[in-house]
Design a protein around this motif. Structure first.
Motif, short mmCIF file in Angstrom:
data_model
loop_
_atom_site.label_atom_id
_atom_site.label_comp_id
_atom_site.label_asym_id
_atom_site.label_seq_id
_atom_site.Cartn_x
_atom_site.Cartn_y
_atom_site.Cartn_z
N VAL A 46 0.99 -1.06 0.16
CA VAL A 46 0.29 0.20 -0.20
C VAL A 46 0.94 1.37 -0.10
O VAL A 46 0.71 2.35 -0.87
CB VAL A 46 -1.49 0.09 1.11
CG1 VAL A 46 -1.68 1.54 1.12
CG2 VAL A 46 -1.59 -1.11 1.06
N LEU A 47 2.46 1.39 0.85
CA LEU A 47 3.20 2.26 0.99
C LEU A 47 4.32 2.44 -0.11
O LEU A 47 3.75 3.69 -0.65
CB LEU A 47 4.12 1.89 2.29
CG LEU A 47 3.31 2.38 3.80
CD1 LEU A 47 4.29 1.91 4.44
CD2 LEU A 47 2.41 4.17 3.41
N ALA A 48 3.94 1.84 -1.06
CA ALA A 48 4.54 1.69 -2.34
C ALA A 48 4.09 2.03 -3.18
O ALA A 48 4.16 3.18 -4.41
CB ALA A 48 5.31 0.32 -2.54
N GLY A 49 2.33 1.75 -3.60
CA GLY A 49 1.65 2.02 -4.24
C GLY A 49 1.82 3.54 -4.31
O GLY A 49 0.99 4.80 -5.17
N ILE A 50 1.18 4.08 -2.61
CA ILE A 50 0.67 6.05 -2.91
C ILE A 50 2.31 6.22 -3.15
O ILE A 50 1.82 7.26 -3.50
CB ILE A 50 0.60 6.10 -1.32
CG1 ILE A 50 -0.93 5.45 -0.46
CG2 ILE A 50 0.78 7.40 -0.24
CD1 ILE A 50 -1.05 5.29 0.54
N SER B 8 -0.18 -6.42 -5.69
CA SER B 8 -1.21 -6.47 -5.71
C SER B 8 -2.32 -4.74 -4.65
O SER B 8 -3.07 -4.31 -4.90
CB SER B 8 -2.27 -7.15 -4.98
OG SER B 8 -2.24 -7.32 -3.92
N SER B 9 -1.68 -5.08 -3.76
CA SER B 9 -1.72 -3.82 -3.07
C SER B 9 -0.98 -2.57 -3.44
O SER B 9 -1.69 -1.59 -3.41
CB SER B 9 -1.00 -4.39 -1.09
OG SER B 9 -1.51 -4.95 -1.18
N ALA B 10 0.30 -2.40 -3.56
CA ALA B 10 0.83 -1.56 -4.33
C ALA B 10 -0.54 -1.39 -5.94
O ALA B 10 -0.71 -0.02 -5.40
CB ALA B 10 1.86 -1.75 -4.92
N LEU B 11 -0.38 -1.72 -6.80
CA LEU B 11 -1.21 -0.99 -7.60
C LEU B 11 -2.82 -0.86 -6.67
O LEU B 11 -3.05 0.64 -7.45
CB LEU B 11 -1.70 -2.62 -8.58
CG LEU B 11 -0.35 -3.12 -9.29
CD1 LEU B 11 -0.28 -4.56 -9.86
CD2 LEU B 11 0.06 -1.73 -10.37
N THR B 12 -3.66 -1.51 -5.84
CA THR B 12 -4.51 -1.01 -5.33
C THR B 12 -4.81 0.28 -5.09
O THR B 12 -5.27 1.35 -5.24
CB THR B 12 -5.13 -2.31 -5.00
OG1 THR B 12 -5.50 -3.17 -5.69
CG2 THR B 12 -6.75 -1.57 -4.15
#
Length: 406
Positions: A174-178, A204-208
């Motif tokens: 999540v943090l990487a995607g943000i 998947s968390s990063a892309l989401t």
């Protein structure tokens, strides 16, 4: 068990200890806190005085960032502004001073930077004290520049993403995607995740998270993707590896000049476009190498995600058309994360970021006029700094490959 104050704990032991136990020595914690306070006060004084060289480091916050803020609070990105070259998530950082309405924009922005800096220090200290010391002592080598740029908050997100991967892979993703929506390069923190369930969860968390943040910005603001128009038009900045080659070519009779455009000093003249295309080609080659490494890699240890992210950002830094001094903030943060693990293969490369940061500060802001004019001193500084970064990138890739590919 060896006391923390004498030698770093093995990573396996660190994972079994609580965060408080990892830095339980009071003298050690106090020394780190004292060093952080003293160095940051010194950086703040340099920023407020702002008389190093002829750069006017603080002016970027007073004018450029504040101008963007005034547009963003109206719900519009700086459309048509050639100096706006950031992904839409950067708006979150430039709007963050609004959370401190009792300060001026400049005061609030610097406060946000110092808060992010403190978060990085605490996170690194909990993970491994050697990394925290590298960060605390390395960032001030860049003088007042880190306090007047938005790269420390971006680095904070990347550092937290990497440190979360082992225990909380979804949070790391999540943090990487943000982070990717703010500055792109934090997405590289997911590159070295172990194959299988962990990689699927992190990626998947990063892309989401990136898609969700982009969706919010598309709904809430106008022209969030306008930055793409200006990225492609950028030339070769004088501080880049290609710029160093052009500076040296000027000593041999090349007829190009330096001009201020797209918010930076860039080269104009014959062959500049060819050098820019070569830089892009080298970036694509770096990406290809990273893909091949990922496919071929078979051996993972707890530090592999850290080492891979560090090597990847080094590669894209040296092949960039820019290499601004604040790029060293990213590299110092990732180098510090590597040093939190005894399994890292990048210890020597991480330490090379210290002289690289010092040389960057000499080039900007201290002797930036020499760099712009392409004097002997300016050329020597750029050759040393960029040569050191190139050496570090090659060494990092070699060590990453040897440690992971059978």
């Amino acid at each position: 068990m060896t006391p923390q104050g004498i030698a770093p704990l093995p990573a396996a032991h660190q994972l079994s200890l609580t965060p408080g136990e990892r830095t339980r020595h009071p003298r050690h914690a106090l020394a780190l806190a004292a060093a952080w306070t003293a160095t940051r006060v010194g950086m703040l004084v340099l920023l407020l005085v702002d008389r190093i060289g002829d750069s006017g480091v603080a002016g970027e916050v007073h004018t450029l960032y504040r101008g963007w803020y005034d547009q963003l609070v109206q719900g519009a990105f700086p459309a048509g502004d050639v100096t706006w070259q950031y992904p839409p998530g950067a708006a979150v950082v430039f709007l963050s001073p609004a959370a401190l309405p009792w300060f001026t924009y400049f005061q609030a922005f610097v406060a946000v930077i110092l808060l992010a800096d403190a978060v990085v220090t605490i996170a690194l200290a909990r993970a491994g004290i050697q990394g925290a010391w590298l960060w605390v002592c390395g960032v001030p080598l860049l003088l007042n520049v880190p306090l007047a740029r938005y790269d420390i908050p971006v680095t904070a997100i990347a550092v937290l993403a990497l440190l979360s991967l082992r225990g909380r892979p979804h949070l790391g993703g999540v943090l990487a995607g943000i982070g990717a929506m703010i500055k792109v390069w934090p997405l590289l923190t997911v590159l070295g995740t172990p194959p299988g369930r962990t990689t699927r969860a992190v990626w998947s968390s990063a892309l989401t998270s990136a898609a969700v943040l982009l969706g919010v910005l598309l709904i809430g603001f106008s022209d969030p993707l306008d930055f793409l128009r200006h990225q492609g038009a950028r030339g070769v900045q004088i501080e880049s590896l290609g710029g160093t080659a052009l500076h040296l070519a000027g000593k041999l009779g090349w007829s190009g000049e330096v001009a201020y455009q797209y918010g930076a000093f860039e080269f104009t003249g014959p062959y500049v476009s060819s050098v820019a295309r070569l830089s892009l080609a080298l970036s694509l080659a770096a990406l290809s190498w990273l893909v091949i490494w990922r496919i071929r890699a078979r051996r993972w240890n707890p530090a592999t995600p850290y080492d891979a992210a560090f090597a990847a950002v080094l590669l894209f830094t040296v092949t960039s058309r820019v290499i601004s001094p604040q790029y060293l903030v990213w590299l110092l943060g990732l180098a510090a994360v590597c040093l939190t693990s005894r399994h890292t293969t990048q210890r020597l490369v991480a330490l090379l970021m210290v002289p690289a940061a010092a040389l960057s500060a000499l080039a900007f802001p201290m002797l930036y006029g020499e760099v712009i004019d392409g004097t002997v001193i300016g050329c020597v500084l750029m050759v040393l700094r960029n040569g050191l970064l190139l050496l570090a990138a090659l060494l990092a890739c070699r060590r990453l490959w040897l440690s992971t590919v059978p």
